[in-house]
Design a protein around this motif. Structure first.
Motif, PDB file in Angstrom:
ATOM      1  N   PHE A 185       0.802  -1.220   0.000  1.00  0.00           N
ATOM      2  CA  PHE A 185       0.000   0.000   0.000  1.00  0.00           C
ATOM      3  C   PHE A 185       0.837   1.274   0.000  1.00  0.00           C
ATOM      4  CE2 PHE A 185      -1.940  -3.295   2.697  1.00  0.00           C
ATOM      5  CZ  PHE A 185      -3.095  -3.561   1.980  1.00  0.00           C
ATOM      6  N   MET A 186       0.131   2.359  -0.250  1.00  0.00           N
ATOM      7  CA  MET A 186       0.611   3.713  -0.013  1.00  0.00           C
ATOM      8  C   MET A 186      -0.459   4.327   0.877  1.00  0.00           C
ATOM      9  SD  MET A 186       3.173   5.674  -0.900  1.00  0.00           S
ATOM     10  CE  MET A 186       3.607   7.421  -0.838  1.00  0.00           C
ATOM     11  N   SER A 187      -0.068   4.879   2.026  1.00  0.00           N
ATOM     12  CA  SER A 187      -1.061   5.312   2.998  1.00  0.00           C
ATOM     13  C   SER A 187      -0.897   6.762   3.411  1.00  0.00           C
ATOM     14  CB  SER A 187      -0.984   4.431   4.257  1.00  0.00           C
ATOM     15  OG  SER A 187      -1.138   3.066   3.932  1.00  0.00           O
ATOM     16  N   ALA A 188      -1.979   7.324   3.917  1.00  0.00           N
ATOM     17  CA  ALA A 188      -1.954   8.683   4.469  1.00  0.00           C
ATOM     18  C   ALA A 188      -2.696   8.656   5.798  1.00  0.00           C
ATOM     19  CB  ALA A 188      -2.602   9.673   3.513  1.00  0.00           C
ATOM     20  N   TYR A 189      -2.317   9.571   6.705  1.00  0.00           N
ATOM     21  CA  TYR A 189      -2.874   9.584   8.050  1.00  0.00           C
ATOM     22  C   TYR A 189      -3.194  11.025   8.465  1.00  0.00           C
ATOM     23  CZ  TYR A 189      -0.279   5.206   7.737  1.00  0.00           C
ATOM     24  OH  TYR A 189       0.221   3.997   7.310  1.00  0.00           O
ATOM     25  N   ALA A 190      -4.183  11.161   9.342  1.00  0.00           N
ATOM     26  CA  ALA A 190      -4.558  12.500   9.824  1.00  0.00           C
ATOM     27  C   ALA A 190      -5.148  12.379  11.222  1.00  0.00           C
ATOM     28  CB  ALA A 190      -5.563  13.150   8.870  1.00  0.00           C
ATOM     29  N   PRO A 191      -4.981  13.416  12.038  1.00  0.00           N
ATOM     30  CA  PRO A 191      -5.472  13.373  13.435  1.00  0.00           C
ATOM     31  C   PRO A 191      -6.980  13.559  13.552  1.00  0.00           C
ATOM     32  CG  PRO A 191      -4.497  15.502  12.974  1.00  0.00           C
ATOM     33  CD  PRO A 191      -4.255  14.666  11.752  1.00  0.00           C
ATOM     34  N   ILE A 192      -7.553  12.819  14.477  1.00  0.00           N
ATOM     35  CA  ILE A 192      -8.957  13.001  14.856  1.00  0.00           C
ATOM     36  C   ILE A 192      -8.935  13.663  16.232  1.00  0.00           C
ATOM     37  CG2 ILE A 192     -11.116  11.852  15.473  1.00  0.00           C
ATOM     38  CD1 ILE A 192     -10.293   9.563  13.597  1.00  0.00           C
ATOM     39  N   ASP A 193      -9.506  14.847  16.349  1.00  0.00           N
ATOM     40  CA  ASP A 193      -9.458  15.535  17.642  1.00  0.00           C
ATOM     41  C   ASP A 193     -10.829  15.590  18.299  1.00  0.00           C
ATOM     42  OD1 ASP A 193     -10.887  17.985  16.937  1.00  0.00           O
ATOM     43  OD2 ASP A 193      -9.160  18.431  15.674  1.00  0.00           O
ATOM     44  N   ASP A 194     -10.846  16.044  19.526  1.00  0.00           N
ATOM     45  CA  ASP A 194     -12.089  16.063  20.304  1.00  0.00           C
ATOM     46  C   ASP A 194     -12.792  17.412  20.274  1.00  0.00           C
ATOM     47  OD1 ASP A 194     -10.387  17.570  21.830  1.00  0.00           O
ATOM     48  OD2 ASP A 194     -10.388  16.230  23.574  1.00  0.00           O
ATOM     49  N   ASP A 248     -13.649  22.926  15.457  1.00  0.00           N
ATOM     50  CA  ASP A 248     -12.472  23.173  14.630  1.00  0.00           C
ATOM     51  C   ASP A 248     -11.444  22.078  14.874  1.00  0.00           C
ATOM     52  OD1 ASP A 248     -11.139  23.826  17.075  1.00  0.00           O
ATOM     53  OD2 ASP A 248     -11.963  25.860  16.925  1.00  0.00           O
ATOM     54  N   SER A 249     -10.207  22.334  14.475  1.00  0.00           N
ATOM     55  CA  SER A 249      -9.159  21.325  14.605  1.00  0.00           C
ATOM     56  C   SER A 249      -8.140  21.700  15.672  1.00  0.00           C
ATOM     57  CB  SER A 249      -8.459  21.148  13.254  1.00  0.00           C
ATOM     58  OG  SER A 249      -9.352  20.689  12.275  1.00  0.00           O
ATOM     59  N   ASN A 250      -8.579  22.355  16.707  1.00  0.00           N
ATOM     60  CA  ASN A 250      -7.667  22.792  17.755  1.00  0.00           C
ATOM     61  C   ASN A 250      -7.814  21.999  19.048  1.00  0.00           C
ATOM     62  OD1 ASN A 250      -6.572  24.898  16.170  1.00  0.00           O
ATOM     63  ND2 ASN A 250      -8.368  26.164  16.599  1.00  0.00           N
ATOM     64  N   GLY A 251      -8.520  20.878  18.969  1.00  0.00           N
ATOM     65  CA  GLY A 251      -8.711  20.080  20.167  1.00  0.00           C
ATOM     66  C   GLY A 251      -7.568  19.104  20.387  1.00  0.00           C
ATOM     67  N   ASN A 252      -7.752  18.206  21.334  1.00  0.00           N
ATOM     68  CA  ASN A 252      -6.750  17.180  21.631  1.00  0.00           C
ATOM     69  C   ASN A 252      -6.951  15.985  20.702  1.00  0.00           C
ATOM     70  OD1 ASN A 252      -5.665  18.600  23.945  1.00  0.00           O
ATOM     71  ND2 ASN A 252      -7.539  18.007  25.035  1.00  0.00           N
ATOM     72  N   THR A 253      -5.853  15.471  20.170  1.00  0.00           N
ATOM     73  CA  THR A 253      -5.936  14.325  19.271  1.00  0.00           C
ATOM     74  C   THR A 253      -6.282  13.073  20.067  1.00  0.00           C
ATOM     75  OG1 THR A 253      -4.314  15.281  17.748  1.00  0.00           O
ATOM     76  CG2 THR A 253      -4.687  12.910  17.606  1.00  0.00           C
ATOM     77  N   VAL A 254      -7.322  12.375  19.625  1.00  0.00           N
ATOM     78  CA  VAL A 254      -7.760  11.166  20.328  1.00  0.00           C
ATOM     79  C   VAL A 254      -7.471   9.899  19.531  1.00  0.00           C
ATOM     80  CG1 VAL A 254      -9.539  12.376  21.614  1.00  0.00           C
ATOM     81  CG2 VAL A 254     -10.097  11.389  19.380  1.00  0.00           C
ATOM     82  N   ALA A 255      -7.257  10.042  18.233  1.00  0.00           N
ATOM     83  CA  ALA A 255      -6.985   8.888  17.378  1.00  0.00           C
ATOM     84  C   ALA A 255      -6.455   9.387  16.037  1.00  0.00           C
ATOM     85  CB  ALA A 255      -8.242   8.044  17.178  1.00  0.00           C
ATOM     86  N   VAL A 256      -6.068   8.459  15.198  1.00  0.00           N
ATOM     87  CA  VAL A 256      -5.535   8.795  13.875  1.00  0.00           C
ATOM     88  C   VAL A 256      -6.336   8.050  12.811  1.00  0.00           C
ATOM     89  CG1 VAL A 256      -3.561   8.525  12.308  1.00  0.00           C
ATOM     90  CG2 VAL A 256      -3.196   9.274  14.666  1.00  0.00           C
ATOM     91  N   LEU A 257      -6.766   8.766  11.802  1.00  0.00           N
ATOM     92  CA  LEU A 257      -7.467   8.150  10.681  1.00  0.00           C
ATOM     93  C   LEU A 257      -6.456   7.790   9.601  1.00  0.00           C
ATOM     94  CD1 LEU A 257     -10.797   8.942   9.034  1.00  0.00           C
ATOM     95  CD2 LEU A 257      -8.771   9.051   7.584  1.00  0.00           C
TER      96      LEU A 257
END
Length: 227
Positions: free
Chosen positions: A157-166, A170-179
């Motif tokens: 594979f070739m993969s990409a990842y991004a943070p899932i926050d709480d 917006d995207s300024n929360g705490n990261t809880v998991a990675v997609l």
């Protein structure tokens, strides 16, 4: 004899110089084209993962534990991942990973291939053994992408990842998991190797130059005699 040898030597030197120049320019053009295609593809993967991650609410995955694969909560988030993945025909898998910075472990939380393909999907708590560990941990801060195609127990594979926050807004929360999202390594290589025509053009140019030097570089006395 000395004069003939000098003419032949000049002809071969000219041919060699021409071949070197054409080969160098061809290699430069191919490398530049290949690098640009890879950069564009990787940026696209990161952007896609980033957008998908913003659509996942932390509350949707909160509390999932091993054995919850058939729960309504799990099936709902897996379906949501499949729906988003279906918007891009090149993505073959989307999943959510939990990262433990203490023991440097990464484990699957949701795999959108379940329950469609139970035997080919990761279960909650199953370790992620891909060589992309650095990219997964870096994704705690922002979208990342595999530096190159890789292979693991699931395939290539070739993969990409991004943070899932709480954060809800917006995207300024705490990261809880990675997609994470995967595309087939073969598809990635094909889409970033469109510079083949450049190589073909270079080879054809070399053949033409050599042919022209052979035909037009001969001395008049070397030309075929007309009866």
């Amino acid at each position: 004899m000395a004069q003939a040898y000098s003419h032949s030597t000049k002809l071969w030197v000219t041919a060699l110089v021409a071949v070197i120049i054409i080969a160098g320019l061809t290699a430069l053009a191919y490398t530049s084209s290949d690098a640009a295609l890879k950069s564009t593809a990787q940026f696209g993967l990161k952007s896609t993962a980033g957008v998908m991650a913003t659509q996942i609410n932390a509350s949707e995955i909160q509390g999932l534990i091993p054995g919850d694969e058939n729960s309504m909560q799990y099936l709902a988030i897996a379906q949501k991942l499949r729906t988003m993945r279906s918007m891009n025909d090149h993505i073959i898998n989307a999943y959510i990973i939990t990262v433990n910075t203490t023991d440097k472990s990464a484990t699957f939380l949701v795999d959108d291939l379940y329950p469609v393909d139970p035997s080919g999907s990761a279960r909650i708590g199953q370790a992620d053994t891909s060589p992309d560990k650095m990219q997964i941990f870096a994704a705690l801060s922002g979208p990342t992408v595999s530096p190159q195609p890789y292979s693991d127990s699931w395939g290539s594979f070739m993969s990409a990842y991004a943070p899932i926050d709480d954060s809800l807004n917006d995207s300024n929360g705490n990261t809880v998991a990675v997609l994470g999202i995967d595309v087939a390594a073969g598809d990635y290589v094909t889409s970033t190797s469109q510079g083949t025509w450049i190589i073909v053009t270079g080879v054809v140019s070399i053949i033409i130059v050599l042919g022209a030097l052979y035909v037009f570089g001969r001395k008049p006395e070397d030309a075929p005699k007309i009866p």
